[in-house]
Design a protein around this motif. Structure first.
Motif, mmCIF file in Angstrom:
data_model
loop_
_atom_site.group_PDB
_atom_site.id
_atom_site.type_symbol
_atom_site.label_atom_id
_atom_site.label_comp_id
_atom_site.label_asym_id
_atom_site.label_seq_id
_atom_site.Cartn_x
_atom_site.Cartn_y
_atom_site.Cartn_z
ATOM 1 N N TYR A 120 0.898 -1.155 0.000
ATOM 2 C CA TYR A 120 0.000 0.000 0.000
ATOM 3 C C TYR A 120 0.932 1.199 0.000
ATOM 4 O O TYR A 120 1.431 1.590 1.062
ATOM 5 C CB TYR A 120 -0.848 0.053 1.266
ATOM 6 N N GLY B 45 -2.274 -5.485 12.519
ATOM 7 C CA GLY B 45 -1.417 -4.901 11.492
ATOM 8 C C GLY B 45 -0.427 -5.876 10.874
ATOM 9 O O GLY B 45 0.427 -5.486 10.078
ATOM 10 N N GLY C 292 -0.949 -8.198 8.712
ATOM 11 C CA GLY C 292 -1.220 -8.470 7.297
ATOM 12 C C GLY C 292 -2.202 -9.610 7.065
ATOM 13 O O GLY C 292 -2.364 -10.076 5.941
HETATM 14 P P1 ATP Z 1 -5.815 -6.675 12.468
HETATM 15 O O1 ATP Z 1 -5.523 -7.823 13.364
HETATM 16 O O2 ATP Z 1 -5.719 -5.376 13.192
HETATM 17 O O3 ATP Z 1 -7.065 -6.826 11.664
HETATM 18 P P2 ATP Z 1 -4.204 -7.439 10.161
HETATM 19 O O4 ATP Z 1 -3.178 -8.447 10.517
HETATM 20 O O5 ATP Z 1 -5.441 -7.946 9.541
HETATM 21 O O6 ATP Z 1 -4.560 -6.569 11.437
HETATM 22 P P3 ATP Z 1 -3.977 -5.730 7.848
HETATM 23 O O7 ATP Z 1 -5.322 -5.117 8.034
HETATM 24 O O8 ATP Z 1 -3.828 -6.688 6.737
HETATM 25 O O9 ATP Z 1 -3.475 -6.387 9.204
HETATM 26 O O10 ATP Z 1 -2.932 -4.533 7.683
HETATM 27 C C1 ATP Z 1 -1.560 -4.735 7.425
HETATM 28 C C2 ATP Z 1 -0.880 -3.391 7.216
HETATM 29 O O11 ATP Z 1 -1.347 -2.789 6.020
HETATM 30 C C3 ATP Z 1 -1.149 -2.375 8.322
HETATM 31 O O12 ATP Z 1 0.015 -1.617 8.512
HETATM 32 C C4 ATP Z 1 -2.258 -1.511 7.738
HETATM 33 O O13 ATP Z 1 -2.189 -0.213 8.268
HETATM 34 C C5 ATP Z 1 -1.930 -1.520 6.283
HETATM 35 N N1 ATP Z 1 -3.155 -1.424 5.440
HETATM 36 C C6 ATP Z 1 -4.192 -2.262 5.439
HETATM 37 N N2 ATP Z 1 -5.135 -1.898 4.548
HETATM 38 C C7 ATP Z 1 -4.674 -0.761 3.958
HETATM 39 C C8 ATP Z 1 -5.180 0.107 2.943
HETATM 40 N N3 ATP Z 1 -6.353 -0.135 2.341
HETATM 41 N N4 ATP Z 1 -4.422 1.175 2.618
HETATM 42 C C9 ATP Z 1 -3.228 1.406 3.199
HETATM 43 N N5 ATP Z 1 -2.707 0.622 4.167
HETATM 44 C C10 ATP Z 1 -3.401 -0.457 4.541
#
Ligand code: ATP
Length: 303
Positions: free
Chosen positions: A15, A41, A43
């Protein structure tokens, strides 16, 4: 090896300046309940949504039931079920009407009775959605995800916000899915849930998979044991033992050599006339292993 339902090689997602997924590999076989774990965060959502076909990827190969989810093909959508964290169902329909409506969208739906039985909502079949408890609504979300008789089900945090008995109910529902032969990709923040339900677990940290195994395998790979006890105020255990206080006010010692350290500890206690209340020696739990692998990182930190 069994048949791969999900196969991922070198998956990447950027991103802008953030690299949220940094070249991961995954293989999930038919009939497995697979849990993807990791701090906020890490992923996980990005990865799962790429597999669901809801996000594009920046690199790597992805195959879900033999399809590339990036192509958005109906044939793949008919064979997968997705249960999101929040779903907006029509409050004035009954449980049976809701499930039937979704069954109508698919060419080969699962029979209504089978769905209600698996999710444990047979008794609520004529109840309106708005009258269901939170736990029952979540079961209905799963029922809707099952409507098309999918081979693969994505379950995103299926028990967040549940009371303990509702959680147990949801766990038995997920075990029922296994008996139907469904492949389940589960994300959860509850380590005990992954330990109880998952055949295999992958732990993701900052866009990478840092461990992947059965829950028992992950725990066994960590040779350490934990010794926990209480000691009276002012009693200080022998130097050389790395004893820390836990948030619950217990004293805790992690050791690769429990025989030696237990000897040192109890020897000191006997000599000093100190009672070690509630003394237990146990293997690390999946949660202990998780915390060690994910470190003390600030979970909101950008990768
Ligand atoms: P959580 O347990 O909080 O749901 P996660 O493991 O599912 O977290 P992701 O939501 O996949 O993590 O996010 C991974 C990284 O990518 C984070 O740093 C987040 O800020 C960033 N990110 C996620 N979606 C976007 C987006 N649409 N635009 C920019 N950055 C993003």
């Amino acid at each position: 090896m069994g048949e791969a339902v999900i196969e991922v090689r070198g998956l990447r997602k950027r991103y802008g300046a953030i690299e949220a997924v940094r070249g991961i590999d995954l293989r999930i076989e038919r009939g497995e309940v697979f849990a993807l774990l990791g701090p906020n965060g890490a992923g996980k959502t990005t990865t799962v949504e790429i597999l669901e076909g809801h996000r594009t990827r920046s690199g790597g190969e992805v195959s879900v039931l033999g399809f590339d989810p990036g192509r958005n093909e109906v044939a793949l959508k008919e064979r997968t079920g997705i249960v999101l964290q929040q779903t907006g169902l029509e409050p004035y329909l009954t449980v049976a009407e809701t499930v039937d409506m979704f069954r109508g969208f698919y060419p080969r739906p699962l029979p209504l009775e089978d769905i209600l039985e698996v999710v444990g909502l047979d008794e609520q079949r004529d109840q309106r959605v708005r009258r269901l408890s939170g736990g029952q609504q979540r079961r209905l979300d799963v029922a809707v995800g099952l409507a098309g008789n999918p081979e693969l089900l994505f379950l995103d945090e299926p028990t967040t916000g549940f009371d303990p008995s509702a959680r147990r109910g949801a766990w038995s529902m997920i075990r029922n899915l296994r008996t139907l032969g469904k492949t389940v990709l589960l994300t959860t923040h509850y380590l005990d849930e992954a330990q109880a339900l998952a055949d295999r677990v992958a732990i993701m940290v900052r866009g990478e998979i840092v461990a992947e195994d059965t829950p028992a395998g992950l725990v066994a790979a960590d040779a350490d044991a934990v010794i926990r006890f209480r000691a009276p105020e002012g009693a200080s255990p022998p130097e050389g033992l790395d004893v820390r206080e836990t948030e619950e006010g217990l004293l805790e010692l992690r050791t690769a050599d429990p025989t030696r350290d237990l000897h040192a500890l109890t020897g000191w206690a006997l000599e000093a006339g100190v009672a070690l209340e509630g003394l237990v020696v146990s293997r690390l739990s999946l949660e202990d292993v998780f915390l060690r692998l994910t470190g003390d990182q600030d979970s909101e930190e950008a990768p």
